[in-house]
Design a protein around this motif. Structure first.
Motif, PDB file in Angstrom:
ATOM      1  N   GLN A  92       0.897  -1.098   0.006  1.00  0.00           N
ATOM      2  CA  GLN A  92      -0.042   0.004  -0.057  1.00  0.00           C
ATOM      3  C   GLN A  92       0.965   1.317   0.016  1.00  0.00           C
ATOM      4  N   TRP A 103       2.166   1.822  -3.527  1.00  0.00           N
ATOM      5  CA  TRP A 103       1.194   2.323  -4.302  1.00  0.00           C
ATOM      6  C   TRP A 103       0.745   3.527  -4.072  1.00  0.00           C
ATOM      7  N   LEU A 155       2.620   5.690  -6.012  1.00  0.00           N
ATOM      8  CA  LEU A 155       2.323   5.843  -7.329  1.00  0.00           C
ATOM      9  C   LEU A 155       1.057   6.808  -7.711  1.00  0.00           C
ATOM     10  N   VAL A 156       0.349   6.916  -6.639  1.00  0.00           N
ATOM     11  CA  VAL A 156      -0.925   7.675  -6.431  1.00  0.00           C
ATOM     12  C   VAL A 156      -0.399   9.299  -6.597  1.00  0.00           C
ATOM     13  N   THR A 174       1.268  10.011  -9.997  1.00  0.00           N
ATOM     14  CA  THR A 174       0.431  10.154 -11.009  1.00  0.00           C
ATOM     15  C   THR A 174      -0.700  11.156 -11.004  1.00  0.00           C
ATOM     16  N   ASN A 200      -4.355  10.377 -10.003  1.00  0.00           N
ATOM     17  CA  ASN A 200      -5.415   9.987 -10.903  1.00  0.00           C
ATOM     18  C   ASN A 200      -6.348   9.234 -10.509  1.00  0.00           C
ATOM     19  N   THR A 234      -5.850   5.489  -9.895  1.00  0.00           N
ATOM     20  CA  THR A 234      -4.791   4.944  -8.682  1.00  0.00           C
ATOM     21  C   THR A 234      -5.262   5.251  -7.340  1.00  0.00           C
ATOM     22  N   MET A 285      -7.947   2.504  -6.696  1.00  0.00           N
ATOM     23  CA  MET A 285      -7.461   1.245  -6.374  1.00  0.00           C
ATOM     24  C   MET A 285      -6.706   1.259  -4.983  1.00  0.00           C
ATOM     25  N   HIS A 286      -6.308   2.421  -4.693  1.00  0.00           N
ATOM     26  CA  HIS A 286      -5.471   2.415  -3.027  1.00  0.00           C
ATOM     27  C   HIS A 286      -6.635   2.176  -2.017  1.00  0.00           C
TER      28      HIS A 286
END
Length: 344
Positions: free
Chosen positions: A143, A146, A149-150, A153, A156, A159, A162-163
């Motif tokens: 997590q 990720w 990544l959030v 991005t 987005n 993302t 999905m988190h």
């Protein structure tokens, strides 16, 4: 003159008798996972459920306060610092909100690590619990990655959504650890009619679908987390109505399950779990309609995310209340070495 006698060695923590009833709270806390009982093991598993649910809600708080990019980089907070420092383009308040949520990750990770230690120290050791316990620190680390990544991005909506869904999976693993810690490792024993158990799984799948649709609504509406964050190119009215339709399905399935459990004389624990889920769903529906008619105020969005997390946990509780596991039969003890020698 030294008094002759047997040599003494330094005592280790394994030599010290720990008790969960000790007057010292530090000793009690240490004993709860270093010398765990089934009860204290369940307590830590429940703490993990609460911790993961809590960080899910605080993550939503980051979004509704427009603090999603309060720390505009990852893993650093700013390009040149791991902690918040004055930045000309970012409010310090937003920076502290986002950074505070990052710090909570370490708390959740610590609780997960304690669960692993408690399962490892539990006597007798249960491999089934160890697998579920190891999912917790692994899931928290996944997590965290990720979350990076959030940020990278620029929030987005895919993302971000999905988190949240990854958090629901982690909460499910934590709840299963809690439920399995209160059971044996024997074969599954169904405590209700088979059709009702199938209905419970259908209800759980419908609840997860509801969460997915809710993520789409959230990614389409306001409160993106930052002005530069993109949104799903969908009609917010259409997705909100579809979300409401799925709510009706979930509530209907819950009522059907509760009715079936009632007329079939199911155990009280299963009936109470289904009733609790129905009550939470109705309360969540009231919050949802209120925020819709009030143009989605941030405070109600945060409350709605809390409600969705509680609904998910309540649905998991329903499913685990529909079956049980008995302890494994004791393995007959073999003859002692003295008995073997006597027969020779």
């Amino acid at each position: 003159m030294p008094v002759p006698g047997p040599a003494r060695t330094a005592r280790t923590i394994d030599d010290v008798k720990l008790s969960t009833d000790h007057r010292n709270p530090f000793v009690r806390g240490l004993a709860s996972f270093w010398a765990p009982t089934p009860r204290s093991m369940r307590g830590w598993a429940l703490a993990s459920v609460v911790a993961n649910a809590g960080i899910t809600v605080t993550g939503a708080g980051v979004r509704v306060t427009a603090s999603g990019l309060g720390c505009p980089t990852w893993p650093r907070c700013t390009p040149d610092s791991f902690v918040p420092v004055a930045h000309p383009e970012v409010s310090m308040l937003n920076m502290f909100v986002e950074f505070g949520n990052r710090l909570l990750t370490f708390l959740v990770l610590a609780v997960g690590a304690v669960c692993v230690v408690a399962v490892w120290r539990l006597v007798p050791r249960r491999r089934s619990l160890m697998r579920l316990a190891l999912l917790q620190p692994a899931g928290v680390l996944a997590q965290a990655l990720w979350g990076g990544l959030v940020v990278r991005t620029a929030l987005n909506p895919f993302t971000v959504g999905m988190h949240y869904l990854l958090s629901t999976g982690l909460i499910a693993a934590c709840w299963l650890l809690y439920a399995r810690a209160g059971e044996g490792d024997g074969p599954v024993r169904t405590v209700v009619h088979r059709d009702l158990r199938v209905l419970g799984y259908v209800l759980l799948a419908a609840t997860f679908t509801l969460l997915v649709v809710g993520v789409v609504v959230s990614g389409t509406g306001p409160h993106s987390g930052d002005e530069i964050a993109s949104r799903f190119d969908l009609d917010i009215e259409a997705v909100a109505r579809f979300h409401a339709d799925v709510v009706y399905v979930v509530v209907g399935l819950t009522f059907a399950l509760l009715f079936g459990l009632r007329v079939s004389g199911a155990p009280l624990a299963a009936r109470r779990a289904a009733l609790a889920l129905l009550v939470v769903e109705l309360a969540q529906g009231v919050i949802g309609y209120t925020q819709y008619f009030l143009a989605v105020p941030a405070a109600l969005v945060l409350l709605h995310v809390l409600g969705s997390t509680v609904v998910w946990i309540a649905a998991l509780r329903v499913v685990t209340s529909l079956r049980s596991r008995e302890p494994l039969p004791a393995t007959p003890a073999g003859p002692s070495p003295a008995e073997v020698a006597a027969t020779v």
